[in-house]
Structure formats: C-alpha cells, structure tokens
Enzyme design. Structure first.
Site, PDB file in Angstrom:
ATOM      1  N   LYS A 110       0.766  -1.320  -0.035  1.00 16.82           N
ATOM      2  CA  LYS A 110      -0.169   0.110  -0.094  1.00 16.82           C
ATOM      3  C   LYS A 110       0.859   1.195  -0.025  1.00 16.82           C
ATOM      4  O   LYS A 110       0.461   2.466  -0.475  1.00 16.82           O
ATOM      5  CB  LYS A 110      -0.923   0.034   1.380  1.00 16.82           C
ATOM      6  CG  LYS A 110      -2.261  -0.936   1.031  1.00 16.82           C
ATOM      7  CD  LYS A 110      -3.428  -0.853   1.917  1.00 16.82           C
ATOM      8  CE  LYS A 110      -4.408  -1.814   1.297  1.00 16.82           C
ATOM      9  NZ  LYS A 110      -5.593  -1.666   2.107  1.00 16.82           N
ATOM     10  N   LYS A 190      -3.993  -9.595  -6.386  1.00 19.87           N
ATOM     11  CA  LYS A 190      -5.268  -9.779  -5.574  1.00 19.87           C
ATOM     12  C   LYS A 190      -6.225  -8.896  -5.939  1.00 19.87           C
ATOM     13  O   LYS A 190      -6.174  -7.918  -6.385  1.00 19.87           O
ATOM     14  CB  LYS A 190      -4.989  -9.561  -4.104  1.00 19.87           C
ATOM     15  CG  LYS A 190      -6.026 -10.051  -2.999  1.00 19.87           C
ATOM     16  CD  LYS A 190      -5.788  -9.332  -1.818  1.00 19.87           C
ATOM     17  CE  LYS A 190      -6.064  -7.925  -1.342  1.00 19.87           C
ATOM     18  NZ  LYS A 190      -6.966  -7.460  -0.408  1.00 19.87           N
ATOM     19  N   LYS A 193     -10.292  -3.493  -4.199  1.00 16.97           N
ATOM     20  CA  LYS A 193     -11.324  -2.396  -4.436  1.00 16.97           C
ATOM     21  C   LYS A 193     -10.392  -1.360  -5.191  1.00 16.97           C
ATOM     22  O   LYS A 193     -11.147  -0.702  -6.066  1.00 16.97           O
ATOM     23  CB  LYS A 193     -11.874  -1.992  -3.105  1.00 16.97           C
ATOM     24  CG  LYS A 193     -12.763  -2.796  -2.297  1.00 16.97           C
ATOM     25  CD  LYS A 193     -13.198  -2.031  -1.111  1.00 16.97           C
ATOM     26  CE  LYS A 193     -13.412  -2.995  -0.021  1.00 16.97           C
ATOM     27  NZ  LYS A 193     -12.802  -2.804   1.137  1.00 16.97           N
TER      28      LYS A 193
HETATM   29  N1  AQP Z   1      -9.344 -10.783  -3.263  1.00 17.96           N
HETATM   30  C1  AQP Z   1      -9.595 -11.164  -1.975  1.00 17.96           C
HETATM   31  N2  AQP Z   1      -9.899 -12.532  -1.933  1.00 17.96           N
HETATM   32  C2  AQP Z   1     -10.292 -13.090  -0.628  1.00 17.96           C
HETATM   33  N3  AQP Z   1     -10.598 -12.116   0.410  1.00 17.96           N
HETATM   34  C3  AQP Z   1     -10.347 -11.105   0.365  1.00 17.96           C
HETATM   35  N4  AQP Z   1     -10.459  -9.897   1.096  1.00 17.96           N
HETATM   36  C4  AQP Z   1     -10.307  -8.786   0.630  1.00 17.96           C
HETATM   37  N5  AQP Z   1      -9.675  -9.079  -0.752  1.00 17.96           N
HETATM   38  C5  AQP Z   1      -9.952 -10.308  -1.001  1.00 17.96           C
HETATM   39  C6  AQP Z   1     -11.031 -10.041   2.298  1.00 17.96           C
HETATM   40  O1  AQP Z   1     -11.972  -9.269   2.552  1.00 17.96           O
HETATM   41  C7  AQP Z   1     -12.014  -8.676   3.908  1.00 17.96           C
HETATM   42  C8  AQP Z   1     -12.387  -7.273   3.830  1.00 17.96           C
HETATM   43  O2  AQP Z   1     -11.248  -6.631   3.405  1.00 17.96           O
HETATM   44  P1  AQP Z   1     -11.104  -5.090   3.397  1.00 17.96           P
HETATM   45  O3  AQP Z   1     -11.986  -4.201   2.776  1.00 17.96           O
HETATM   46  O4  AQP Z   1     -10.981  -4.687   4.876  1.00 17.96           O
HETATM   47  O5  AQP Z   1      -9.470  -4.700   3.109  1.00 17.96           O
HETATM   48  P2  AQP Z   1      -8.788  -5.186   1.866  1.00 17.96           P
HETATM   49  O6  AQP Z   1      -8.112  -6.518   2.111  1.00 17.96           O
HETATM   50  O7  AQP Z   1      -7.775  -4.171   1.913  1.00 17.96           O
HETATM   51  O8  AQP Z   1      -9.688  -5.286   0.584  1.00 17.96           O
HETATM   52  P3  AQP Z   1      -9.320  -4.644  -0.855  1.00 17.96           P
HETATM   53  O9  AQP Z   1     -10.400  -4.924  -1.661  1.00 17.96           O
HETATM   54  O10 AQP Z   1      -8.009  -4.978  -1.323  1.00 17.96           O
HETATM   55  O11 AQP Z   1      -9.410  -3.087  -0.462  1.00 17.96           O
HETATM   56  P4  AQP Z   1      -8.696  -1.870  -0.749  1.00 17.96           P
HETATM   57  O12 AQP Z   1      -8.189  -1.814  -2.363  1.00 17.96           O
HETATM   58  O13 AQP Z   1      -9.086  -0.577  -0.386  1.00 17.96           O
HETATM   59  O14 AQP Z   1      -7.195  -2.233  -0.243  1.00 17.96           O
HETATM   60  C9  AQP Z   1     -10.747  -9.117   4.553  1.00 17.96           C
HETATM   61  O15 AQP Z   1     -11.096 -10.306   5.538  1.00 17.96           O
HETATM   62  C10 AQP Z   1      -9.937  -9.494   3.417  1.00 17.96           C
HETATM   63  O16 AQP Z   1      -9.161 -10.468   3.891  1.00 17.96           O
END
Ligand code: AQP
Length: 325
Positions: A110, A190, A193
C-alpha cells in the site's frame, strides 16, 4: 466463542471480499457471538473524500445486511462509534516492535501506491489487533491477505499477557475455501477495491457481471502443463458460485484437455448472476429504509461499547493506570 471481523468502507464490496470473508461472516452466525465492524478508522489511512465517507459506510452496511448479516444474530457497528478501539491501539503500540511492523506485506504494497506514507498506514496492524482484542475475540473470519496481521495480533496479545498478566486470548483465523480471489484483469494480483478493473462488485448489474467474466484473463504467454493463474482463479470462483456437478464437469474437461473457456465463462457468469441478483434485490429494498440501517448500527455500537469498556477497565487496571480512580 466470540467472533470478530471488519471491512473497510473504501468502496463497494466485491466478490473477493464476499468469497474470502463475508460468506463466513454469514455462516458463522449462530456458532458464537458475532461482532462485525465497518472499520472506518482504517479507511483514514489512504486518501479519500470526507463528504463521501458517510455514504460509503451506509453502502457497506447495506451490502453486509443484503448478504445475510442478521441484526438479530450479529452486532453490526461502525468502528469510530466505539472510541475504545483507538485507546487500546495506543496501549498495544507499546507492545509492538518497529521491526514487526516493517515486515508487513500489506504496508509494503500500500505504501508503494501513495505519495505521502502516513504513520497510520504503518501502524494499521496495531489498530486491527485492537479491534479484535478489545472484544477478546477468539475467531476471526478473514481472507488470506489478513493472516499476517492476525499473526502479529497473537504476538501482541502474548506480549501483553506475559508482561501484565493473562488478559487476551490468541485469536485464530477462519478462512473459506476461496481465501484469495485474484484480479480478473491480472490474475497474478489480488482482487482489490483499489485495483481498477480487477473486481466484480456485489452491486454490479447482470450485464456488467457477464462482461467482466467474459473478459477475464485466462492464458498469457506460452502454455505450460500447469493450470494458468487465470484459469485457476475461474475454477476457484466456480467452486463459490456453481453447484459441485458443474465444477466436476469442467474439471473433467480440463483434465481431458478439451476445456472450452467460452463455455466455462458463460456458465460461471450465469451462476454468479443467479447468486448475486437476489442480494442486489435485498440491497435495494434495504436502501429504501436508510433510518433503519442507522438504528441497527447505533444499537449495535451501544451494545458492543459495554464490552469495550469492560476490557479497557481491566487493561487500565493491569497497566497500573489507576491513580485516584
Ligand atoms: N481478493 C480477495 N480474496 C479473498 N478475500 C479478500 N478480502 C479482501 N480482498 C480479498 C477479504 O475481505 C475482507 C475485508 O477486506 P477489507 O476491505 O477490510 O480490506 P482489503 O483486504 O484491503 O480489501 P481490498 O479490496 O483489497 O481493499 P483496498 O483496495 O481498499 O485495499 C478481509 O477479510 C480480507 O481478507
């Protein structure tokens, strides 16, 4: 058993969040006491529009309720409405080492995406540890990307316990069979969002879902004996959205060397539409009653704050922060 998990209000919830975490949030209702949080303090670590935040929190709540989080069975609350999360963060930051935080993969990834690397991005795992330990949760349904954060949560808990006396349980992860969904446009990364074009959102229309699946990357470069990351990802999604017979059918085709991607994508796309359409429908119904959503969030925050206060009273006692109390 006490279950805690959180999701950031950083954008619409996608099928990675759904398959990797939210499905387990829903399934685990009834297995124990479920506390689920929209973790808005975490979302402050990356740049955002302040005027957008209330809507994003509301949208996350809508998605979660539409997926099946039942306010009768679970406490669904907004993290910033329970300020004890930040108080415990400070305490735990004195149990965390810089070296441990430096090793966090998510921080490395990040921090590459932003010009200004704020300290909150670095200490994010401490806030996450506080989220979990504040409620003495023992089980945390998360995707694979959060395992490292959970591991340091256990380290912080152990360190606090050995210095100040047994207080926190060491929380264990609970993963689904699809703990890591990859980006549809780049299956080496991965689904996220913040990674444009990588995700299908729960609120996407049937047409958008079908188009995304149709365009998903399958093979790039020379063919090898191993299943490519893109095809592997489609099979993982197939196991989430399609019946077992369908998975077996395509698995047989793959093993026989006559898998047709077009057919695989059409079937997966349709099964995804069939799963997500009722969620979208429920979401629309709930969206018509915004004050009810606020009531659920407020009432849950009120209830979990009791638990948070109890933990903080115990923590203050153990730390000797008791003068004139
Ligand atoms: N690609 C993924 N596959 C499986 N699980 C996932 N999680 C996130 N992406 C995947 C799980 O979703 C839960 C909530 O995630 P989060 O929004 O708190 O944070 P994150 O992991 O940072 O999600 P994003 O989509 O990658 O958001 P951004 O782009 O904002 O950083 C968690 O349990 C996570 O493991």
């Amino acid at each position: 058993m006490r279950i805690f998990s959180g999701i950031q209000p950083t954008g619409a919830i996608h099928i990675g969040n759904y398959a990797g975490a939210i499905q387990n949030w829903v399934r685990m209702q009834g297995e124990g006491e479920c506390l689920y949080s929209i973790v808005d303090y975490h979302a402050l670590t990356i740049p955002y529009e302040t005027a957008e935040m209330p809507r994003r929190v509301q949208e996350a709540a809508l998605d979660l309720l539409a997926c099946g989080i039942d306010p009768e069975k679970s406490r669904l609350f907004v993290q910033s409405q329970v300020p004890e999360h930040t108080e415990l963060t400070w305490v735990l930051s004195c149990c965390a080492s810089i070296g441990e935080l430096n090793r966090m993969t998510q921080f490395k990834e990040k921090s590459e995406r932003v010009d200004f690397i704020n300290a909150g991005l670095f200490t994010y795992p401490i806030l996450m540890a506080a989220d979990i330990l504040l409620y003495k949760a023992d089980t945390v349904p998360v995707g694979e990307d959060q395992l490292q954060h959970l591991e340091v949560t256990r380290v912080f808990a152990r360190r606090f316990n050995s210095q100040f006396g047994e207080t926190f349980p060491e929380p264990q992860p609970r993963m689904t069979t699809a703990p890591r969904i990859m980006a549809l446009n780049d299956p080496t990364r991965k689904m996220s969002k913040s990674l444009e074009g990588s995700a299908i959102m729960l609120s996407d229309s049937d047409e958008v879902i079908l188009r995304h699946v149709k365009r998903a990357v399958t093979d790039v470069g020379a063919k090898t004996d191993e299943m490519s990351p893109g095809v592997k990802n489609l099979f993982t999604l197939l196991k989430v959205f399609s019946p077992a017979e369908t998975v077996a059918h395509f698995q047989e085709q793959y093993e026989a060397g006559n898998l047709r991607y077009k057919e695989l994508k059409e079937t997966l796309g349709q099964d995804m539409v069939d799963t997500l359409a009722p969620i979208r429908q429920r979401r629309e119904e709930l969206a018509a009653r915004p004050s009810q959503i606020c009531e659920i969030l407020h009432e849950s925050a009120r209830q979990v704050r009791q638990l948070a206060r109890e933990t903080m009273a115990e923590v203050r006692q153990k730390l000797g922060l008791t003068a004139c109390s």
